[in-house]
Write an enzyme that holds these catalytic residues in place. Structure first.
Site, PDB file in Angstrom:
ATOM      1  N   LYS A   6       0.861  -1.182   0.000  1.00 33.63           N
ATOM      2  CA  LYS A   6       0.000   0.000   0.000  1.00 33.63           C
ATOM      3  C   LYS A   6       0.892   1.224   0.000  1.00 33.63           C
ATOM      4  O   LYS A   6       1.831   1.295   0.790  1.00 33.63           O
ATOM      5  CB  LYS A   6      -0.867  -0.032   1.277  1.00 33.63           C
ATOM      6  CG  LYS A   6      -1.783   1.162   1.428  1.00 33.63           C
ATOM      7  CD  LYS A   6      -2.705   0.951   2.633  1.00 33.63           C
ATOM      8  CE  LYS A   6      -3.357   2.219   3.111  1.00 33.63           C
ATOM      9  NZ  LYS A   6      -4.109   2.954   2.115  1.00 33.63           N
ATOM     10  N   SER A 187       5.613   6.931  -1.565  1.00 31.39           N
ATOM     11  CA  SER A 187       6.945   6.382  -1.856  1.00 31.39           C
ATOM     12  C   SER A 187       7.762   6.076  -0.596  1.00 31.39           C
ATOM     13  O   SER A 187       8.989   6.175  -0.596  1.00 31.39           O
ATOM     14  CB  SER A 187       7.762   7.349  -2.744  1.00 31.39           C
ATOM     15  OG  SER A 187       7.003   7.754  -3.844  1.00 31.39           O
ATOM     16  N   ARG A 188       7.050   5.715   0.487  1.00 33.11           N
ATOM     17  CA  ARG A 188       7.723   5.350   1.749  1.00 33.11           C
ATOM     18  C   ARG A 188       8.531   6.494   2.371  1.00 33.11           C
ATOM     19  O   ARG A 188       9.428   6.260   3.187  1.00 33.11           O
ATOM     20  CB  ARG A 188       8.652   4.130   1.561  1.00 33.11           C
ATOM     21  CG  ARG A 188       7.918   2.860   1.094  1.00 33.11           C
ATOM     22  CD  ARG A 188       7.145   2.240   2.262  1.00 33.11           C
ATOM     23  NE  ARG A 188       6.590   0.936   1.970  1.00 33.11           N
ATOM     24  CZ  ARG A 188       5.306   0.702   1.660  1.00 33.11           C
ATOM     25  NH1 ARG A 188       4.445   1.703   1.531  1.00 33.11           N
ATOM     26  NH2 ARG A 188       4.883  -0.524   1.475  1.00 33.11           N
ATOM     27  N   LEU A 189       8.243   7.733   1.940  1.00 31.78           N
ATOM     28  CA  LEU A 189       8.962   8.877   2.526  1.00 31.78           C
ATOM     29  C   LEU A 189       8.114   9.444   3.660  1.00 31.78           C
ATOM     30  O   LEU A 189       7.629  10.585   3.611  1.00 31.78           O
ATOM     31  CB  LEU A 189       9.245   9.943   1.442  1.00 31.78           C
ATOM     32  CG  LEU A 189      10.102   9.456   0.275  1.00 31.78           C
ATOM     33  CD1 LEU A 189      10.297  10.560  -0.764  1.00 31.78           C
ATOM     34  CD2 LEU A 189      11.474   8.990   0.786  1.00 31.78           C
TER      35      LEU A 189
END
Ligand SMILES: Cc1cc2nc3c(=O)[nH]c(=O)nc-3n(C[C@H](O)[C@H](O)[C@H](O)COP(=O)(O)O)c2cc1C
Length: 209
Positions: A6, A187-189
């Site tokens: 996700k 983007s996992r940031l």
């Protein structure tokens, strides 16, 4: 599992308006979760350690959030309670998947004062109060029937009157020393902001996700 993925989208920059009140944002986020229909928006996972240093965690419900302290209720003879009495430090995590938000609270526990415990206990539905008497929490239970028999026993015992506070039932207050707010970003940031006690003041810092 490898394909469950996700990309978090909801998070906005985390802004701490008053670092001397580290749980202000927790209260806001619980209310946001409540307004957004999250199930059990006050559920948190607490980790304690036993006398051998072995960690153990489980869910409880936050039932108290006042003056930058959180609290929960439990059986004072339960495993968690025995572990807290042996080692007062605790780490708690709250995760609201629908909100893409997590909070971690690390701090020190102390037993809740009796007037607060009574205030809450007598606000509970009668059956929950009977269940508190019936449950020898964390101890071995021979059969489901034994639990139901104990419930029936206390139900009859207190019939026609109030259900008193069991002497073995109470709560713990957590005074935070480090609070971390996390919000999912694309983007996992992700966003991570920590408020931590340093001597007698509070400091905030940002962490890599
Ligand atoms: C969502 C949720 C909320 C819970 N809330 C509480 C609670 O507030 N107090 C409590 O003693 N147990 C609560 N429990 C049960 C605990 O997770 C745990 O099973 C129980 O307290 C025994 O833990 P222990 O043996 O480590 O002491 C809850 C469980 C769930 C799933």
């Amino acid at each position: 599992m490898r394909n469950i993925r996700k990309d978090y989208q909801k998070g906005k920059p985390i802004v701490i308006t008053d670092k001397t009140k580290p749980l202000d944002l927790l209260e806001i986020w619980i209310n946001d979760a409540l307004e957004n229909g999250v199930t059990e928006p006050n559920a948190m996972n607490i980790a304690t350690v036993d006398s051998n240093g072995h960690p153990r965690n489980r869910m409880v419900l936050i039932k108290h959030l006042v003056n930058d302290e959180i609290g929960f209720f439990t059986n004072l003879n339960s495993d968690k309670s025995i572990e807290i009495q042996g080692h007062s430090r605790i780490s708690c995590t709250i995760w609201w998947p629908e909100m893409e938000r997590q909070v971690r609270v690390e701090g020190v526990t102390q037993k809740m004062k009796k007037d607060l415990v009574e205030d809450y206990f007598f606000s509970r539905p009668r059956k929950s109060r009977i269940a508190a008497w019936a449950s020898d929490q964390s101890k071995k239970l021979e059969s489901r029937k034994k639990l139901e028999d104990r419930f029936d026993y206390y139900n009859s015992k207190f019939e026609g009157g109030d259900v008193p506070l069991p002497p073995f039932w109470g709560g713990y207050i957590i005074t935070p020393e480090r609070v971390e707010y996390w919000e999912g970003r694309p983007s996992r940031l992700h966003e991570r902001v920590v408020i931590k006690k340093s001597e007698n003041s509070w400091k905030t810092e940002r962490l890599y996700p």
